[in-house]
Design an enzyme around this catalytic site. Structure first.
Site, mmCIF file in Angstrom:
data_model
loop_
_atom_site.group_PDB
_atom_site.id
_atom_site.type_symbol
_atom_site.label_atom_id
_atom_site.label_comp_id
_atom_site.label_asym_id
_atom_site.label_seq_id
_atom_site.Cartn_x
_atom_site.Cartn_y
_atom_site.Cartn_z
ATOM 1 N N ARG A 104 -10.215 13.523 1.231
ATOM 2 C CA ARG A 104 -10.619 14.548 0.277
ATOM 3 C C ARG A 104 -12.059 14.974 0.584
ATOM 4 N NH1 ARG A 104 -11.738 12.533 -3.970
ATOM 5 N NH2 ARG A 104 -11.031 10.386 -3.848
ATOM 6 N N TYR A 255 -4.827 17.990 4.457
ATOM 7 C CA TYR A 255 -4.769 16.574 4.124
ATOM 8 C C TYR A 255 -4.608 16.286 2.629
ATOM 9 C CZ TYR A 255 -5.198 11.694 4.959
ATOM 10 O OH TYR A 255 -4.897 10.354 5.076
ATOM 11 N N LYS A 264 -4.049 15.683 -7.163
ATOM 12 C CA LYS A 264 -5.378 15.637 -7.771
ATOM 13 C C LYS A 264 -5.750 16.983 -8.403
ATOM 14 C CE LYS A 264 -5.961 11.471 -6.245
ATOM 15 N NZ LYS A 264 -5.943 10.345 -7.185
ATOM 16 N N HIS A 284 -6.611 9.341 -14.334
ATOM 17 C CA HIS A 284 -6.452 8.713 -13.022
ATOM 18 C C HIS A 284 -6.085 7.245 -13.266
ATOM 19 C CE1 HIS A 284 -8.486 7.920 -8.843
ATOM 20 N NE2 HIS A 284 -7.182 8.076 -8.737
ATOM 21 N N SER A 306 -10.574 5.383 -6.621
ATOM 22 C CA SER A 306 -9.700 5.499 -5.459
ATOM 23 C C SER A 306 -9.827 4.269 -4.555
ATOM 24 C CB SER A 306 -10.089 6.731 -4.646
ATOM 25 O OG SER A 306 -10.058 7.852 -5.477
ATOM 26 N N CYS A 308 -8.979 1.164 -4.874
ATOM 27 C CA CYS A 308 -9.422 -0.109 -5.455
ATOM 28 C C CYS A 308 -8.231 -0.960 -5.858
ATOM 29 C CB CYS A 308 -10.288 0.135 -6.683
ATOM 30 S SG CYS A 308 -11.964 0.558 -6.291
ATOM 31 N N ASP A 331 -0.908 6.112 -9.849
ATOM 32 C CA ASP A 331 -2.137 6.898 -9.656
ATOM 33 C C ASP A 331 -2.518 7.773 -10.855
ATOM 34 O OD1 ASP A 331 -4.306 7.556 -7.921
ATOM 35 O OD2 ASP A 331 -3.376 9.483 -7.489
ATOM 36 N N ARG A 425 -2.354 6.922 5.213
ATOM 37 C CA ARG A 425 -1.519 6.901 4.006
ATOM 38 C C ARG A 425 -0.047 6.775 4.306
ATOM 39 N NH1 ARG A 425 -4.406 7.838 -1.054
ATOM 40 N NH2 ARG A 425 -6.538 8.116 -0.368
#
Ligand code: OXD
Ligand code: MN
Length: 643
Positions: A104, A255, A264, A284, A306, A308, A331, A425
């Site tokens: 991102r 991406y 997002k 989130h 993000s 974690c 998420d 990913r």
């Protein structure tokens, strides 16, 4: 972007070819494609036609979401070397991106509103806000005018109708993404409910979020350059959100969070604004079900920044005997109080777009099983026998098998560069996860009993503590901090403030967002507010070793949380919140865990922490800091001083 605005650009930009539907182009489309567009519901068709006038694609394809369509698209990408098949796994594919397009891009992600204050607070120290990037409508129009006209020349514009949330859910919201990237189409089919059913719902005239995306690389390329297998335009990347109009325009990146606009951009940035306007919450957060040995099941939502470990927690295999975890989402959570005052949550997504490195049969066996088929991998390494590889996959490489890194070079363990990009990913259907909770697609959502905040904190922050009450819990969320990760473009390991894990995903002013959360306590009568907790799996000892085993043992912390909800676990009041009383956290069978070190509250650390939190909130939020949050920040400092 409204059609009127597009036409305005066209006029401004003196692109006469774009201000009318190009008849030669129309003649170029096959009867089928014309029918596809012609059969779209009027409001969708208007969006498609005006965008086609602007972007001038060679073709338009309305996606049905069928298996056949997905296979032809992947076949087409394979023929163009945009993906390779991974024959060791059924219907699995690997895409490797341009090395400039791997995460991102927060610095090029903007929110466009008339007033800057609607997007970001004004910091009291005169510096730029760290809580998002505002762009004025005037600058936005100029910037978009430099990007979108003609940007899809030579490419196909795919029309992707989708729903965030189960199509029949009253909590679901619809979108239509127009994109010139087949990779995005294939990924959106996994991550959202895409195609026929959503289009049918749109046929009722229901509102939708307009999402326009282009990789920003019209064909043919200048000077006879040959097309890249990962077209993108990093110099011009810009991801713009118009919350007032419910529109998203993304240019230049193919991406993940930059291009799969349902995730997002829609489900967090635009949805957080919808949620504020309509009295709900777009967060989130993962959602999981936890069932104790007696069969008592509860749902909790958890916000971590993000990368974690949200996916690992959401799919946890509990190591405490008799406990069971069910996954609802990893998420994003959309939550609303129902008529009985219970907070109900849905996962608006349909798949997982998880970080691959570190995922293994040991750390997350359920994820490993989920990704064994029908999965698109991005930027992972590849084995010569058609499998995948990444740092921490923890599977031996059979003799004779060689490895290729995400950059396409031969790779051997010990090489200086990693085999997989740290932000590589997997994109995989949620329905394949062996522990999906039976209610994961329930239209009314699942009832949330606890909200957990957390972060990656090597020092000072206890394994778990509970908020004293709702406003204190909101303060804990606002004070979240975490070590940076590879999910965005940050370099190095620094501790970043990340309120509610929403800093990169806020669709509006954080001060107004915190007030919206505070209002949840007072807005409705008879509400059962979830209890609020904070966890930290990542505390280290002086030698740098983790103090807590994490993963399946995190169930012990969930057990304590559940017993707190049932009024059965003892706690001690400390300056930061309630921590488990000695003996109340189940550590049975765990070797070598130093409970004292896990729960110690070093005074010097907390003095510094409390001061930093207060300074961050007062400086960054300026006059928009809710008084209740300032009061909590001051009180934390006072309590710590008295420790
Ligand atoms: C994600 C992120 O991809 O938070 O989920 O960056
Ligand atoms: Mn995320």
């Amino acid at each position: 972007m409204s059609p009127a605005r597009i036409l305005r650009w066209c006029r401004h930009l003196a692109h006469p070819r774009l201000s009318v539907w190009p008849s030669s182009r129309q003649a170029h489309w096959t009867a089928n494609q014309q029918e596809g567009v012609g059969a779209l519901p009027g409001h969708v068709r208007e969006f498609v036609e005006s965008s086609a006038r602007l972007c001038a694609p060679q073709d338009i394809h309305v996606c049905t979401g069928s298996e056949h369509e997905a296979q032809s698209m992947l076949g087409l990408m394979e023929a163009q070397s945009q993906v390779v098949r991974l024959p060791r796994h059924q219907n699995c594919w690997l895409a490797c991106t341009d090395p400039r397009d791997v995460a991102r891009v927060e610095s090029r992600t903007v929110i466009v509103t008339d007033s800057q204050r609607d997007t970001v607070p004004t910091p009291s120290d005169g510096t730029a806000s760290k809580l998002g990037n505002w762009m004025s409508p005037q600058v936005f129009e100029r910037e978009m005018g430099l990007r979108f006209p003609g940007c899809m020349k030579g490419r196909t514009m795919y029309v992707v109708p989708f729903s965030m949330g189960p199509v029949s859910s009253p909590l679901a919201r619809f979108g239509v993404q127009l994109t010139d990237s087949p990779y995005v189409v294939a990924s959106m089919r996994i991550m959202t409910r895409m195609g026929h059913d959503s289009l049918e719902a749109l046929g009722t005239g229901i509102e939708f979020v307009k999402c326009l995306h282009s990789v920003g690389s019209p064909l043919p390329l200048p000077d006879g350059l040959s097309p890249s297998t990962w077209p993108c335009n990093p110099e011009k990347t810009l991801i713009a959100h118009l919350p007032d109009q419910r529109e998203i325009l993304s240019f230049g990146s193919g991406y993940g969070g930059n291009s799969l606009l349902g995730k997002k951009c829609f489900a967090l940035r635009i949805a957080s604004r919808m949620a504020k306007d309509e009295g709900w919450l777009a967060e989130h957060m993962l959602i999981l079900a936890i069932t104790n040995p007696a069969g008592r099941k509860r749902y909790v939502a958890a916000a971590f920044p993000s990368a974690c470990g949200k996916t690992n927690l959401a799919m946890m295999k509990p190591l405490l005997p008799g406990w069971k975890v069910g996954c609802v989402g990893d998420d994003i959570a959309w939550m609303r109080f129902d008529s009985e005052g219970r907070l109900r949550a849905i996962n608006p997504e349909n798949g997982f777009f998880g970080v691959a490195p570190g995922t293994s049969w040991k750390t997350n066996p359920n994820a490993m099983e989920t990704i064994s088929r029908n999965t698109i991998f991005t930027n992972v390494g590849r084995t010569s026998d058609g499998g995948v590889y990444w740092e921490g996959i923890d599977t031996p490489i059979p003799p004779g098998v060689t490895l290729t890194s995400w950059t396409g070079s031969p790779w051997t363990p010990g090489d200086a560069e990693p085999c997989a990009h740290p932000n590589s990913r997997f994109c995989t259907p949620a329905s394949q996860c062996p522990i999906m909770d039976p209610e994961w697609e329930s239209p009314q959502g699942v009832p949330i009993d606890a909200i957990i905040f957390g972060g990656r904190r090597p020092e000072g922050v206890p394994l778990v503590y509970e908020a004293f009450n709702w406003p204190h819990g909101i303060f804990i969320g606002s004070a979240m901090r975490s070590e940076s990760t590879a999910a965005a473009e940050h370099k190095g390991r620094v501790i970043l403030h990340d309120p509610f894990a929403m800093r990169p995903f806020l669709g509006y002013n954080l001060g107004h967002y915190l007030q919206h959360w505070l209002n949840m306590e007072t807005e409705g009568s008879g509400r059962h507010l979830p209890r609020i907790f904070h966890v930290n799996w990542f505390r280290k000892d002086r030698e740098g070793s983790y103090l807590w085993p994490g993963f399946g043992d995190n169930c012990r912390v969930l057990d304590w949380i559940c017993r707190r909800l049932d009024g059965e676990a003892d706690a001690l009041e400390t300056p930061v919140g309630y921590v488990p009383a000695p003996g109340s956290l189940d550590l049975s069978g765990l070797q070598g865990v130093q409970a004292e070190a896990l729960f110690s509250l070093p005074k010097a650390f907390w003095e510094h922490e409390a001061a930093q939190i207060r300074e961050y909130l007062t400086v960054q939020l300026g006059p928009d800091l809710p008084p209740a949050i300032l009061w909590e920040a001051e009180n934390l400092q006072r309590r710590v001083a008295e420790m």
